[in-house]
Design a protein around this motif. Structure first.
Motif, PDB file in Angstrom:
ATOM      1  N   LYS A  24       0.852  -1.190   0.000  1.00  0.00           N
ATOM      2  CA  LYS A  24       0.000   0.000   0.000  1.00  0.00           C
ATOM      3  C   LYS A  24       0.888   1.241   0.000  1.00  0.00           C
ATOM      4  O   LYS A  24       1.780   1.374   0.834  1.00  0.00           O
ATOM      5  CB  LYS A  24      -0.909   0.004   1.223  1.00  0.00           C
ATOM      6  N   ARG A  25       0.632   2.111  -0.937  1.00  0.00           N
ATOM      7  CA  ARG A  25       1.393   3.357  -1.024  1.00  0.00           C
ATOM      8  C   ARG A  25       0.770   4.376  -0.069  1.00  0.00           C
ATOM      9  O   ARG A  25      -0.442   4.439   0.073  1.00  0.00           O
ATOM     10  CB  ARG A  25       1.351   3.862  -2.472  1.00  0.00           C
ATOM     11  N   GLU A  26       1.606   5.177   0.593  1.00  0.00           N
ATOM     12  CA  GLU A  26       1.112   6.140   1.583  1.00  0.00           C
ATOM     13  C   GLU A  26       0.158   7.175   0.986  1.00  0.00           C
ATOM     14  O   GLU A  26      -0.792   7.579   1.630  1.00  0.00           O
ATOM     15  CB  GLU A  26       2.279   6.858   2.239  1.00  0.00           C
ATOM     16  N   ASP A  27       0.427   7.615  -0.243  1.00  0.00           N
ATOM     17  CA  ASP A  27      -0.381   8.675  -0.847  1.00  0.00           C
ATOM     18  C   ASP A  27      -1.526   8.157  -1.712  1.00  0.00           C
ATOM     19  O   ASP A  27      -2.161   8.919  -2.423  1.00  0.00           O
ATOM     20  CB  ASP A  27       0.509   9.611  -1.661  1.00  0.00           C
ATOM     21  N   ASP A  28      -1.818   6.865  -1.629  1.00  0.00           N
ATOM     22  CA  ASP A  28      -2.834   6.259  -2.486  1.00  0.00           C
ATOM     23  C   ASP A  28      -3.475   5.107  -1.710  1.00  0.00           C
ATOM     24  O   ASP A  28      -2.773   4.252  -1.178  1.00  0.00           O
ATOM     25  CB  ASP A  28      -2.147   5.729  -3.754  1.00  0.00           C
ATOM     26  N   PRO A  29      -4.800   5.058  -1.619  1.00  0.00           N
ATOM     27  CA  PRO A  29      -5.437   3.989  -0.836  1.00  0.00           C
ATOM     28  C   PRO A  29      -5.345   2.602  -1.478  1.00  0.00           C
ATOM     29  O   PRO A  29      -5.561   1.611  -0.819  1.00  0.00           O
ATOM     30  CB  PRO A  29      -6.897   4.448  -0.735  1.00  0.00           C
ATOM     31  N   ARG A  30      -4.985   2.547  -2.778  1.00  0.00           N
ATOM     32  CA  ARG A  30      -4.888   1.253  -3.455  1.00  0.00           C
ATOM     33  C   ARG A  30      -3.524   0.625  -3.225  1.00  0.00           C
ATOM     34  O   ARG A  30      -2.543   1.310  -2.960  1.00  0.00           O
ATOM     35  CB  ARG A  30      -5.099   1.429  -4.955  1.00  0.00           C
ATOM     36  N   ARG A  31      -3.478  -0.697  -3.381  1.00  0.00           N
ATOM     37  CA  ARG A  31      -2.190  -1.385  -3.326  1.00  0.00           C
ATOM     38  C   ARG A  31      -1.530  -1.306  -4.694  1.00  0.00           C
ATOM     39  O   ARG A  31      -2.197  -1.334  -5.722  1.00  0.00           O
ATOM     40  CB  ARG A  31      -2.375  -2.832  -2.888  1.00  0.00           C
ATOM     41  N   THR A  32      -0.215  -1.209  -4.698  1.00  0.00           N
ATOM     42  CA  THR A  32       0.553  -1.048  -5.921  1.00  0.00           C
ATOM     43  C   THR A  32       1.795  -1.920  -5.847  1.00  0.00           C
ATOM     44  O   THR A  32       2.311  -2.179  -4.755  1.00  0.00           O
ATOM     45  CB  THR A  32       0.966   0.434  -6.092  1.00  0.00           C
ATOM     46  N   CYS A  33       2.295  -2.351  -6.986  1.00  0.00           N
ATOM     47  CA  CYS A  33       3.486  -3.205  -7.018  1.00  0.00           C
ATOM     48  C   CYS A  33       4.775  -2.405  -6.899  1.00  0.00           C
ATOM     49  O   CYS A  33       4.898  -1.314  -7.438  1.00  0.00           O
ATOM     50  CB  CYS A  33       3.535  -4.000  -8.325  1.00  0.00           C
TER      51      CYS A  33
END
Length: 70
Positions: A24-33
């Protein structure tokens, strides 16, 4: 044949890709690779897969990814 492997920021040895980690990226609620990269000196780095222009970051948990040094 050219070697397009990035150099390790710590020891300058070529690195190889070790896979992807879904986080999970801090600035985005979605999970990212994140792409994992490692060198033969056992340094582990990663960067966002969707932001290839961003710098590599030291992986905070390299012990979880020892397999990339094989």
């Amino acid at each position: 044949m050219t070697n397009d492997a990035p150099a390790c920021p710590e020891c300058s040895q070529p690195m190889k890709a070790g896979g992807f980690v879904l986080v999970k990226r801090e600035d985005d609620p979605r999970r990212t690779c994140r792409i994992l990269l490692g060198c033969t000196s056992r340094h582990v780095w990663w960067r966002w897969a969707d932001r290839p222009d961003k710098p590599l970051e030291a992986c905070p948990v390299p012990e979880l990814f020892r397999y990339i040094h094989r």
